[in-house]
Scaffold this active site. Structure first.
Site, PDB file in Angstrom:
ATOM      1  CG  HIS A  19      33.108  31.674  18.702  1.00 46.65           C
ATOM      2  ND1 HIS A  19      32.294  30.750  18.975  1.00 46.65           N
ATOM      3  CD2 HIS A  19      32.910  32.903  19.205  1.00 46.65           C
ATOM      4  CE1 HIS A  19      31.629  31.486  20.036  1.00 46.65           C
ATOM      5  NE2 HIS A  19      31.934  32.609  20.041  1.00 46.65           N
ATOM      6  CG  ASP A 118      31.538  27.258  17.988  1.00 47.18           C
ATOM      7  OD1 ASP A 118      32.644  28.291  17.701  1.00 47.18           O
ATOM      8  OD2 ASP A 118      31.059  27.485  18.837  1.00 47.18           O
ATOM      9  CB  SER A 379      41.903  38.306  26.010  1.00 46.11           C
ATOM     10  OG  SER A 379      41.504  38.755  24.767  1.00 46.11           O
ATOM     11  CD  GLU A 382      45.489  35.586  23.013  1.00 43.84           C
ATOM     12  OE1 GLU A 382      45.572  36.721  23.123  1.00 43.84           O
ATOM     13  OE2 GLU A 382      44.778  34.980  22.120  1.00 43.84           O
TER      14      GLU A 382
HETATM   15  N1  UDP Z   1      43.249  40.543  19.570  1.00 42.24           N
HETATM   16  C1  UDP Z   1      44.358  40.868  18.891  1.00 42.24           C
HETATM   17  N2  UDP Z   1      44.693  42.189  18.796  1.00 42.24           N
HETATM   18  C2  UDP Z   1      43.958  43.104  19.422  1.00 42.24           C
HETATM   19  C3  UDP Z   1      42.807  42.842  20.094  1.00 42.24           C
HETATM   20  C4  UDP Z   1      42.703  41.243  20.246  1.00 42.24           C
HETATM   21  O1  UDP Z   1      45.181  40.091  18.122  1.00 42.24           O
HETATM   22  O2  UDP Z   1      44.288  44.327  19.201  1.00 42.24           O
HETATM   23  C5  UDP Z   1      43.058  39.019  19.346  1.00 42.24           C
HETATM   24  C6  UDP Z   1      43.342  38.429  20.873  1.00 42.24           C
HETATM   25  O3  UDP Z   1      44.818  38.084  20.958  1.00 42.24           O
HETATM   26  C7  UDP Z   1      42.215  37.226  20.860  1.00 42.24           C
HETATM   27  C8  UDP Z   1      41.072  37.671  20.165  1.00 42.24           C
HETATM   28  O4  UDP Z   1      41.369  38.956  19.581  1.00 42.24           O
HETATM   29  O5  UDP Z   1      43.091  36.034  20.370  1.00 42.24           O
HETATM   30  C9  UDP Z   1      40.110  38.139  21.149  1.00 42.24           C
HETATM   31  O6  UDP Z   1      39.408  36.858  21.642  1.00 42.24           O
HETATM   32  P1  UDP Z   1      38.751  37.064  22.928  1.00 42.24           P
HETATM   33  O7  UDP Z   1      38.234  35.606  23.135  1.00 42.24           O
HETATM   34  O8  UDP Z   1      39.737  37.365  24.021  1.00 42.24           O
HETATM   35  O9  UDP Z   1      37.595  38.145  22.728  1.00 42.24           O
HETATM   36  P2  UDP Z   1      36.547  38.245  21.686  1.00 42.24           P
HETATM   37  O10 UDP Z   1      36.952  38.913  20.827  1.00 42.24           O
HETATM   38  O11 UDP Z   1      35.892  36.914  21.304  1.00 42.24           O
HETATM   39  O12 UDP Z   1      35.366  38.909  22.456  1.00 42.24           O
END
Ligand code: UDP
Length: 476
Positions: A19, A118, A379, A382
């Protein structure tokens, strides 16, 4: 002072990394446009993410504040105990937020003129309105998840919830979510639908969804061409919607590459292990499977081994983010839990493990050919921006519905859903990287181009961000 300089936006994410990340991108974009921004974290995250504060060295109008989340200092704040955080924020953080906002609006030389909070913290919107401050909701999950949440009253009324979890139940199609009738199976509903109706977390979401439809202004991290149908269903619930995603692509289009590069080490949530970039440089073009289950996902040791066997047996090189807090100790375990020799060997030959990767850079690397992901919304976006096919293993929140959209609506990946056995994993990795690659890449190229176009000059998200900024300023 012109109106732009007077504008002071307070951004307040729910205290979880997934978030915080998109709102941080929005903070940078607003500062880049000359607005003043206060980014509000909980004390716990403020302490853990101290490096973020170095962003202020580039964005002179950005500052950070923090307030308590109400949990004891040693509380793990992990996904299994997410309810503790939700309820604590709602009860303990709420009055602290009121005090802080009142102070920032009256005593500060630059009063807060807009609050963006949020989507699961409606109390912040209510308080901003009480204090006569413009308020907007930022929805950090996917729009398709939001639409299914908006349909919760119908789903409950039609007796479709909770999803019980037996095999025949999971495959049944869901009725009551317009536009999704031939698409949505019960297993694809966001994970809270697997909870009992009187479960406090289920009730938390029901209340928050009811509340956000009353806030009337909504910001989405998505783009019009990706979700035109879903947006058409959501739109009537809100007086205004700004679709300004993918935020990471907007950052790239608005802020020069050199600046973003110089910010990259403190723009990430945790410090990334960059050694994987050198390893990627040595791998063949589009050969590597990048594996990451996000910032909160937790798997059992059994699941870890199934993934590990599947990855090694697929024969593909792989880069795997194995967070220390997410899986427990990977090494040094003896007896039946010891790591089998073939996994050691296979990993030595073709694998690379890191605690935390610079994910966006990894996805953009030419050696990466596939993304084994938990389908978190950041993700997913991305992956789209980088144009990398996805293999989805969703676990919580909006991930179940995102993975369905990835595989059946956008056709940019495959969905493993609740399966987690080594032979399925191996087979699906091969399908993503080889057998079904061509068809997936065709759709992915199209969607990635739409994302790029939306975020660049003349695109809808580019335009909507300008409109959002104008509207924030206009209200002063
Ligand atoms: N991320 C990162 N490095 C890692 C794993 C995840 O920078 O090794 C970042 C990823 O780029 C994304 C965020 O962590 O922006 C994870 O957000 P997401 O909404 O995908 O999943 P959540 O962590 O909320 O389950």
């Amino acid at each position: 002072m012109d109106q732009q300089q007077q504008a002071h936006v307070l951004l307040f994410p729910f205290p979880a990394l997934g978030h915080i990340k998109p709102l941080l991108s929005l903070a940078e974009l607003l500062c880049h446009a000359g607005l003043h921004v206060t980014f509000l974290n909980t004390d716990h995250n403020h302490r853990c993410l101290t490096h973020l504060q170095r962003l202020s060295t580039h964005f002179s109008t950005l500052r950070f504040e923090s307030i308590p989340d109400g949990l004891p200092i040693d509380h793990p704040r992990n996904v299994q105990l997410i309810g503790d955080l939700m309820f604590s924020v709602k009860s303990v953080t709420k009055p602290k937020f009121r005090d802080l906002l009142a102070d920032l609006s009256t005593k500060s030389e630059r009063p807060v003129t807009c609050v963006i909070a949020d989507g699961i913290m409606s109390f912040a919107i209510d308080i901003a309105k009480e204090l006569g401050i413009q308020a907007m909701t930022f929805w950090a999950f996917s729009p398709c998840c939001l639409w299914s949440f908006l349909c919760l009253p119908e789903l409950i009324e039609e007796g479709q919830l909770p999803v019980r979890g037996e095999a025949d139940d999971m495959d049944r199609m869901v009725k009551g979510v317009s536009g999704m009738e031939s698409l949505l199976r019960r297993q694809d509903l966001p994970n809270i639908c697997r909870r009992q109706l009187d479960d406090p977390i289920f009730q938390f979401y029901v209340e928050e969804i009811k509340a956000i439809t009353q806030t009337s202004v909504l910001i989405l991290n998505s783009f019009d061409h990706l979700e035109a149908l879903t947006l058409s269903y959501i739109t009537p619930f809100f007086s205004r919607i700004y679709t300004i995603g993918p935020l990471t692509a907007l950052l790239t289009s608005r802020i020069t590459h050199d600046v973003l590069q110089s910010l990259s080490s403190f723009n990430n949530l945790w410090e990334a292990d960059r050694s994987c970039m050198t390893w990627l440089d040595s791998q063949p073009l589009r050969s590597v499977v990048y594996v990451s289950f996000g910032s909160t996902g937790i798997m059992t040791r059994g699941q870890l081994f199934e993934f590990w066997h599947g990855l090694v047996n697929s024969g593909m090189p792989f880069l795997w983010v194995v967070r220390r807090d997410g899986i427990g100790h990977i090494a040094g375990v003896e007896g039946e839990h010891a790591i089998p020799e073939e996994l050691h060997e296979g990993t030595k030959e073709r694998g690379f493990l890191v605690d935390w990767a610079p994910q966006e850079e990894v996805l953009a690397h030419q050696a990466v050919g596939g993304f084994l992901t938990h389908s978190g919304w950041n993700s997913t976006l991305e992956g789209i921006v980088a144009g990398v096919p996805m293999l989805c293993w969703p676990t919580i929140a909006d991930q179940q519905i995102n993975s369905r959209w990835v595989s059946e609506v956008w056709r940019i990946g495959l969905d493993m859903k609740d399966t987690c056995d080594r032979s399925t994993i191996e087979m699906m990795i091969r399908a993503m990287m080889k057998e079904r690659r061509e068809e997936i890449i065709m759709s992915m190229d199209r969607i990635a181009k739409l994302a790029y176009d939306s975020a660049n000059q003349g695109g809808s998200s580019y335009h909507n961000l300008d409109k959002l900024i104008k509207d924030i300023i206009k209200k002063i």
